[in-house]
Design a protein around this motif. Sequence first.
Motif, mmCIF file in Angstrom:
data_model
loop_
_atom_site.group_PDB
_atom_site.id
_atom_site.type_symbol
_atom_site.label_atom_id
_atom_site.label_comp_id
_atom_site.label_asym_id
_atom_site.label_seq_id
_atom_site.Cartn_x
_atom_site.Cartn_y
_atom_site.Cartn_z
ATOM 1 N N ALA A 84 25.594 -9.288 2.553
ATOM 2 C CA ALA A 84 26.846 -9.019 1.854
ATOM 3 C C ALA A 84 27.484 -7.706 2.307
ATOM 4 O O ALA A 84 28.585 -7.372 1.884
ATOM 5 N N SER A 85 26.801 -6.991 3.171
ATOM 6 C CA SER A 85 27.261 -5.688 3.639
ATOM 7 C C SER A 85 27.798 -5.795 5.061
ATOM 8 O O SER A 85 27.557 -6.773 5.762
ATOM 9 N N LEU A 86 28.508 -4.776 5.496
ATOM 10 C CA LEU A 86 28.974 -4.724 6.876
ATOM 11 C C LEU A 86 27.780 -4.613 7.817
ATOM 12 O O LEU A 86 26.794 -3.958 7.510
ATOM 13 N N ASP A 87 27.883 -5.224 8.977
ATOM 14 C CA ASP A 87 26.822 -5.198 9.975
ATOM 15 C C ASP A 87 27.221 -4.230 11.088
ATOM 16 O O ASP A 87 28.177 -4.498 11.816
ATOM 17 N N VAL A 129 18.940 0.120 -2.942
ATOM 18 C CA VAL A 129 19.310 -0.391 -1.616
ATOM 19 C C VAL A 129 20.771 -0.845 -1.625
ATOM 20 O O VAL A 129 21.516 -0.569 -0.680
ATOM 21 N N ALA A 130 21.195 -1.522 -2.679
ATOM 22 C CA ALA A 130 22.595 -1.953 -2.780
ATOM 23 C C ALA A 130 23.535 -0.745 -2.749
ATOM 24 O O ALA A 130 24.581 -0.772 -2.090
ATOM 25 N N GLU A 131 23.154 0.312 -3.427
ATOM 26 C CA GLU A 131 23.955 1.536 -3.429
ATOM 27 C C GLU A 131 23.996 2.166 -2.027
ATOM 28 O O GLU A 131 25.043 2.626 -1.569
ATOM 29 N N ALA A 132 22.861 2.176 -1.332
ATOM 30 C CA ALA A 132 22.809 2.730 0.026
ATOM 31 C C ALA A 132 23.671 1.905 0.981
ATOM 32 O O ALA A 132 24.390 2.454 1.827
ATOM 33 N N LEU A 133 23.612 0.591 0.853
ATOM 34 C CA LEU A 133 24.436 -0.280 1.701
ATOM 35 C C LEU A 133 25.926 -0.086 1.397
ATOM 36 O O LEU A 133 26.754 -0.092 2.314
ATOM 37 N N ALA A 134 26.269 0.110 0.139
ATOM 38 C CA ALA A 134 27.665 0.364 -0.227
ATOM 39 C C ALA A 134 28.147 1.673 0.392
ATOM 40 O O ALA A 134 29.296 1.766 0.842
ATOM 41 N N GLY A 135 27.274 2.675 0.431
ATOM 42 C CA GLY A 135 27.627 3.937 1.078
ATOM 43 C C GLY A 135 27.868 3.760 2.567
ATOM 44 O O GLY A 135 28.794 4.347 3.142
ATOM 45 N N ARG A 136 27.028 2.938 3.200
ATOM 46 C CA ARG A 136 27.218 2.642 4.627
ATOM 47 C C ARG A 136 28.547 1.918 4.835
ATOM 48 O O ARG A 136 29.319 2.269 5.727
#
Length: 190
Positions: free
Chosen positions: A125-128, A63-70
Amino acid sequence: MARTKGSTGETTKPRIREAAARLMAAHGYDGLTMRGIGAEVGLQAGAIYRYFPDKASLASDLVAEALAGRDQAFHAIDRSGKPLDVMEKFTASYLAWRMGADGAARMIDLCVPALGAQGDALEAASLDPEAEMETILAAGQEDGSFRLPDARATALSALAMLDALAADTRLPEDRRARIGWSFVRRLVKA
């Protein structure tokens, strides 16, 4: 035998991650099992623990990797220019990410809630996307190029429609992208 013939640790761990990502995108967190991963990779379920301590750690990592891709997709958007131009770029980027073949968007949708506090922390911690779109809409409101009653409500409405459009695989991706931009442009009355 814990490992298929000819495999190595260097190739096994990425194969475990790929299988887990496919399972999570298709079935969510609850559909992710070590036995299911093992069946796809050719390992006994217990051998997976050599690479990942538990299911939650593996899922959180993916999930952290997917959020980083987003985040990477949204950071790549050129925000210079008029709000309408920035909104068009954001809409295209958002739809491309949602329609991505890797299933990252679906994995986030299905797995962040299941991870509880850990999922919430990863997403915080990710962009919204909602906040990103709301910022663009507010800039357009401020300079008079967008006429809308409320930037937040418009962002939520637009993203919900784009999500539904991205999931409708009956239409080709390029057509969904054109429809999405047409809808957003009309929604902001530009």
